[in-house]
Design a protein around this motif. Sequence first.
Motif, mmCIF file in Angstrom:
data_model
loop_
_atom_site.group_PDB
_atom_site.id
_atom_site.type_symbol
_atom_site.label_atom_id
_atom_site.label_comp_id
_atom_site.label_asym_id
_atom_site.label_seq_id
_atom_site.Cartn_x
_atom_site.Cartn_y
_atom_site.Cartn_z
ATOM 1 N N ASP A 110 0.767 -1.005 -0.113
ATOM 2 C CA ASP A 110 0.103 -0.012 -0.065
ATOM 3 C C ASP A 110 1.144 1.201 0.169
ATOM 4 O O ASP A 110 1.775 1.404 1.078
ATOM 5 C CB ASP A 110 -0.628 0.015 1.241
ATOM 6 N N PHE A 111 0.786 1.980 -1.240
ATOM 7 C CA PHE A 111 1.683 3.294 -1.132
ATOM 8 C C PHE A 111 0.902 4.336 -1.724
ATOM 9 O O PHE A 111 0.066 4.211 -2.646
ATOM 10 C CB PHE A 111 3.158 3.005 -1.866
ATOM 11 N N GLU A 112 1.123 5.398 -1.499
ATOM 12 C CA GLU A 112 0.899 6.809 -1.776
ATOM 13 C C GLU A 112 1.569 7.513 -2.729
ATOM 14 O O GLU A 112 2.544 7.755 -2.302
ATOM 15 C CB GLU A 112 0.449 7.635 -0.463
ATOM 16 N N LEU A 113 0.963 7.675 -3.969
ATOM 17 C CA LEU A 113 1.826 8.202 -5.146
ATOM 18 C C LEU A 113 1.797 9.842 -4.747
ATOM 19 O O LEU A 113 2.695 10.519 -4.687
ATOM 20 C CB LEU A 113 1.404 7.972 -6.420
ATOM 21 N N ASN A 114 0.701 10.217 -4.212
ATOM 22 C CA ASN A 114 0.361 11.746 -3.860
ATOM 23 C C ASN A 114 -0.794 11.679 -3.185
ATOM 24 O O ASN A 114 -1.515 10.641 -2.943
ATOM 25 C CB ASN A 114 0.257 12.767 -5.032
ATOM 26 N N HIS A 115 -1.228 12.850 -2.637
ATOM 27 C CA HIS A 115 -2.429 13.137 -1.700
ATOM 28 C C HIS A 115 -3.597 12.543 -2.702
ATOM 29 O O HIS A 115 -4.534 11.967 -2.173
ATOM 30 C CB HIS A 115 -2.805 14.292 -1.293
ATOM 31 N N ASN A 116 -3.573 12.702 -3.958
ATOM 32 C CA ASN A 116 -4.777 12.305 -4.508
ATOM 33 C C ASN A 116 -4.881 10.818 -5.285
ATOM 34 O O ASN A 116 -5.521 10.383 -5.924
ATOM 35 C CB ASN A 116 -5.083 13.320 -5.753
ATOM 36 N N LEU A 117 -3.627 10.135 -5.108
ATOM 37 C CA LEU A 117 -3.591 8.933 -5.935
ATOM 38 C C LEU A 117 -2.815 7.937 -4.870
ATOM 39 O O LEU A 117 -1.726 8.065 -4.383
ATOM 40 C CB LEU A 117 -2.681 9.214 -7.028
ATOM 41 N N ASN A 118 -3.552 6.761 -4.751
ATOM 42 C CA ASN A 118 -3.207 5.588 -3.779
ATOM 43 C C ASN A 118 -3.277 4.237 -4.466
ATOM 44 O O ASN A 118 -4.184 4.293 -5.142
ATOM 45 C CB ASN A 118 -3.869 5.620 -2.517
ATOM 46 N N LEU A 119 -2.244 3.513 -4.364
ATOM 47 C CA LEU A 119 -2.384 2.313 -5.011
ATOM 48 C C LEU A 119 -1.867 1.161 -4.272
ATOM 49 O O LEU A 119 -1.024 0.973 -3.541
ATOM 50 C CB LEU A 119 -1.106 2.050 -6.337
ATOM 51 N N LYS A 120 -2.884 -0.032 -4.308
ATOM 52 C CA LYS A 120 -2.539 -1.190 -3.473
ATOM 53 C C LYS A 120 -2.528 -2.153 -4.633
ATOM 54 O O LYS A 120 -3.177 -2.278 -5.399
ATOM 55 C CB LYS A 120 -3.774 -1.379 -2.637
ATOM 56 N N PHE A 121 -1.508 -2.992 -4.290
ATOM 57 C CA PHE A 121 -1.469 -4.511 -4.986
ATOM 58 C C PHE A 121 -0.873 -5.510 -4.355
ATOM 59 O O PHE A 121 0.006 -5.204 -3.447
ATOM 60 C CB PHE A 121 -0.869 -4.151 -6.303
ATOM 61 N N GLY A 122 -1.129 -6.579 -4.708
ATOM 62 C CA GLY A 122 -0.594 -7.737 -4.166
ATOM 63 C C GLY A 122 -0.814 -9.185 -4.655
ATOM 64 O O GLY A 122 -1.275 -9.324 -5.628
ATOM 65 N N ALA A 123 -0.639 -10.221 -3.716
ATOM 66 C CA ALA A 123 -1.015 -11.700 -4.066
ATOM 67 C C ALA A 123 -1.283 -12.159 -2.935
ATOM 68 O O ALA A 123 -1.292 -11.853 -1.992
ATOM 69 C CB ALA A 123 0.394 -12.178 -4.750
ATOM 70 N N GLY A 124 -2.254 -13.279 -3.368
ATOM 71 C CA GLY A 124 -2.626 -14.224 -2.223
ATOM 72 C C GLY A 124 -2.764 -15.568 -2.594
ATOM 73 O O GLY A 124 -2.616 -15.991 -3.796
ATOM 74 N N PHE A 125 -3.163 -16.681 -1.743
ATOM 75 C CA PHE A 125 -3.138 -17.870 -1.754
ATOM 76 C C PHE A 125 -4.355 -18.425 -0.817
ATOM 77 O O PHE A 125 -4.273 -17.891 0.350
ATOM 78 C CB PHE A 125 -1.847 -18.696 -1.734
ATOM 79 N N LYS A 126 -5.486 -19.275 -1.314
ATOM 80 C CA LYS A 126 -6.302 -19.856 -0.456
ATOM 81 C C LYS A 126 -6.104 -21.340 -0.776
ATOM 82 O O LYS A 126 -6.170 -21.831 -1.885
ATOM 83 C CB LYS A 126 -7.698 -19.273 -1.059
ATOM 84 N N TYR A 127 -6.376 -22.096 0.036
ATOM 85 C CA TYR A 127 -6.393 -23.746 0.127
ATOM 86 C C TYR A 127 -7.580 -24.115 1.078
ATOM 87 O O TYR A 127 -7.530 -23.679 2.286
ATOM 88 C CB TYR A 127 -4.920 -24.156 0.506
ATOM 89 N N GLN A 128 -8.508 -24.823 0.446
ATOM 90 C CA GLN A 128 -9.700 -25.321 1.440
ATOM 91 C C GLN A 128 -9.875 -26.563 1.075
ATOM 92 O O GLN A 128 -10.072 -27.087 -0.186
ATOM 93 C CB GLN A 128 -10.751 -24.503 1.251
ATOM 94 N N ASN A 129 -9.714 -27.491 1.717
ATOM 95 C CA ASN A 129 -9.851 -28.798 1.851
ATOM 96 C C ASN A 129 -11.030 -29.561 2.509
ATOM 97 O O ASN A 129 -11.030 -29.371 3.774
ATOM 98 C CB ASN A 129 -8.729 -29.714 2.256
ATOM 99 N N THR A 130 -12.198 -29.713 1.873
ATOM 100 C CA THR A 130 -13.486 -30.129 2.293
ATOM 101 C C THR A 130 -13.797 -31.306 2.338
ATOM 102 O O THR A 130 -13.688 -32.028 1.057
ATOM 103 C CB THR A 130 -14.372 -29.184 1.887
ATOM 104 N N GLU A 131 -14.271 -32.207 3.295
ATOM 105 C CA GLU A 131 -14.719 -33.554 3.248
ATOM 106 C C GLU A 131 -16.286 -33.708 3.943
ATOM 107 O O GLU A 131 -16.196 -33.304 4.857
ATOM 108 C CB GLU A 131 -13.878 -34.582 3.544
#
Length: 744
Positions: free
Chosen positions: A398-419
Amino acid sequence: MKYLLITLILLLALISNLQSQTVSGRVFGFTGSAKDTLAGAVIKVIASKNGTITDEKGYFTITLSPNEPQFIAVSYFGFKPDTIDIKDKEYVEVILVNDFSTSEIKVSDSKHTFIENSGAKTEVLTGAEFRKAACCDLTGCFGNNSSIDVAVTDIITDSRELKVLGLEGKYTQVLLDNQPLVSGVKTKYEVSSIPGTLINSIKISKGTNSVIQGYESIGGMVNVLLMDYENSDRLLLNGYINHGMEKQINANYAGSLKNLNTFSSFHTVQKSNRIDKNGDGFLDNPLITRYMLFNKIDFGENNGKDKFLGNLGIRYWNEERIGGQRNFNKSDEGSDKIYGQTVKINSGEIYSRSILKLSGSDELKFLINGSLYSAKSFYGFTNYDANQKNIYLNAIYDFELNHNLNLKFGAGFKYQNTEEDIKFLSQTPKTYSGNYKNIESIPGIFSELSLKVFADRLNIIPGLRADFHNEHGTFFTPRILVKFMPTSSTTFRLTAGTGLRTVYVFNEYTNALASSRNIILNYGNPLEPEKVINYGIDLLQIYDFGAVSGNINIDFFRTNFRNKVVADYDTDPNLLIFSNLRSNSFSDAFQAELNMNFLKLVDLKLSYKYLYSEYELNGIKYEEPFEAKHKMLGSLTFSAPNDLFIFNINMQWYGKQRLPSTAKNPLEFQRPDESEPYVIVNTQLTKRIGMFELYAGVENLLDYVQPNPIIEPQNPFGKYFDTSYIWGPVKGREFYTGFRFYVK
């Protein structure tokens, strides 16, 4: 014509501000050596009704007309207010000093409910709201809220769901401390396992939300923020009992250990007496025994010095529910002689949220959680066991380019094992026994931009995520949020986006396991993920006439399903058929709400909600069953000065609901095609005496109950036995009392 009128109003609002002065700024709070941004600080022009509040990062923008004074008053609970000269200034930084002699004082919010000044409309329920009712668990915290409907999904075990926009609870994403811990087969009972004393606040968002939280928020999102060291009392003891002799005990403790702040909580429910008020031979409420332990450790401080901070939370939950015929005991599990339903749950969760402070306001956030869940259930002679393992990872820059512009980027992972494992312990024509396994492994990437223009009056937040599902391939989730403030008291919001979710039909429709219906899964074809497009518009108008203040809120949302898994109750009363429906399915939700406060003592809420959902199956259009098309809510709260006592009464009116057809049943087992309207009234009085709060109340004051909720209750193993016709309350009037003991 109406669109032309709206356009002219907006143009006039903009033109009137052309000669105005616009000032932006940021508000900080200073406690000891700690300096932090203040979200929700109040900014008001001196000798004027013009005002605003700061956003989640402490920023604000306010526009002054040429004849207004060039001074603003800035205030925040727990800090000394300040007056700032803004003449000929475009940007100011405001630092408020703590108003108390000790840095241990907690900053709290005395408002019951408010709407955050953020891009997405987020309604926040605070601890003051929860004190209006017993709020025994999460599902009991929404009695005075019109955005959330709490519905019973299983009449025998009293499982419940949280509905947003009229959509079933499976379309609502529930977060705990910003983490997606409530998912899959856990959802059925977990929303009832979180005690009200553990909840600090609840944030409610309608429609599709930020892509950062994933692709599953379809109807809306409920973010439950749990207590921690900073916002809790040092000690809280809470006891509750109702006239059915169900008991609850809760205990919270907050303390410090060297450089770590810790918060611990204990919760237990002890079963009630056996009650069968309507005389159908079945218990009106299940016998519940529950134990829960929770601990959260905070490390680091947001003081501008610590570069790494966060928390670690652990929760264990053990529960048993017993329901069914009056004389059923746990030793009768699986019997075909006496009918009962039981569930035994063991669940453990661990999660962590950490922040690495970089230069300026830039930061790197990490969210990690894992959980194990096991539920062993009996529905008559049907044995249903569900087990689930979850791992979740998310990294956000999460970083602020200036007062009017903010950018968030990233990556995630989800693992769900259901029986899910289903066995029939006696002879039956049902055919759906078997072992159902589902493993989801889903890495994903995302990006979200926040752009503010026109002196922060317009905020545009587009986002996009790409996820790579091990079974369903790659799918993209685009979303956009738009906030426009033509004046400081008027806010328009637009939202649009897509969503996707996988289905767990046995867990989501467990009342079918309790009925005589045979379950058919798409006649052997796989059930595909549900896919939607959701869009909506919201208007918020704030007003302040001195002694009377409040807001008017109007919104409309539509959900179009590109694929919907439909539960067909109508084709055959002896079958429940699930199938993919790839078109001609939608849901509309309109809500209008008026909130008023008189002399800061009396709060009045009035709301109306219109819901309509429709799908087309085999050329026939059906209205979704078990959903009232018209609903109204009225709530009145009187809070004495210094909250010495609080009185609340609320009324909820539910209109008619379509019910599945039973025309093919014998006459004595037929039900009407629609329900009757009904009213529910709840009331509570809370009195503060020193370090104690005593409260007493009545739920369902008018004692309304749905007539004959179970079909053929005298023969629970017969052909027509069905517990799925739930459209109203099945428990009558309930008296309760309790206490809270605080050590600050």
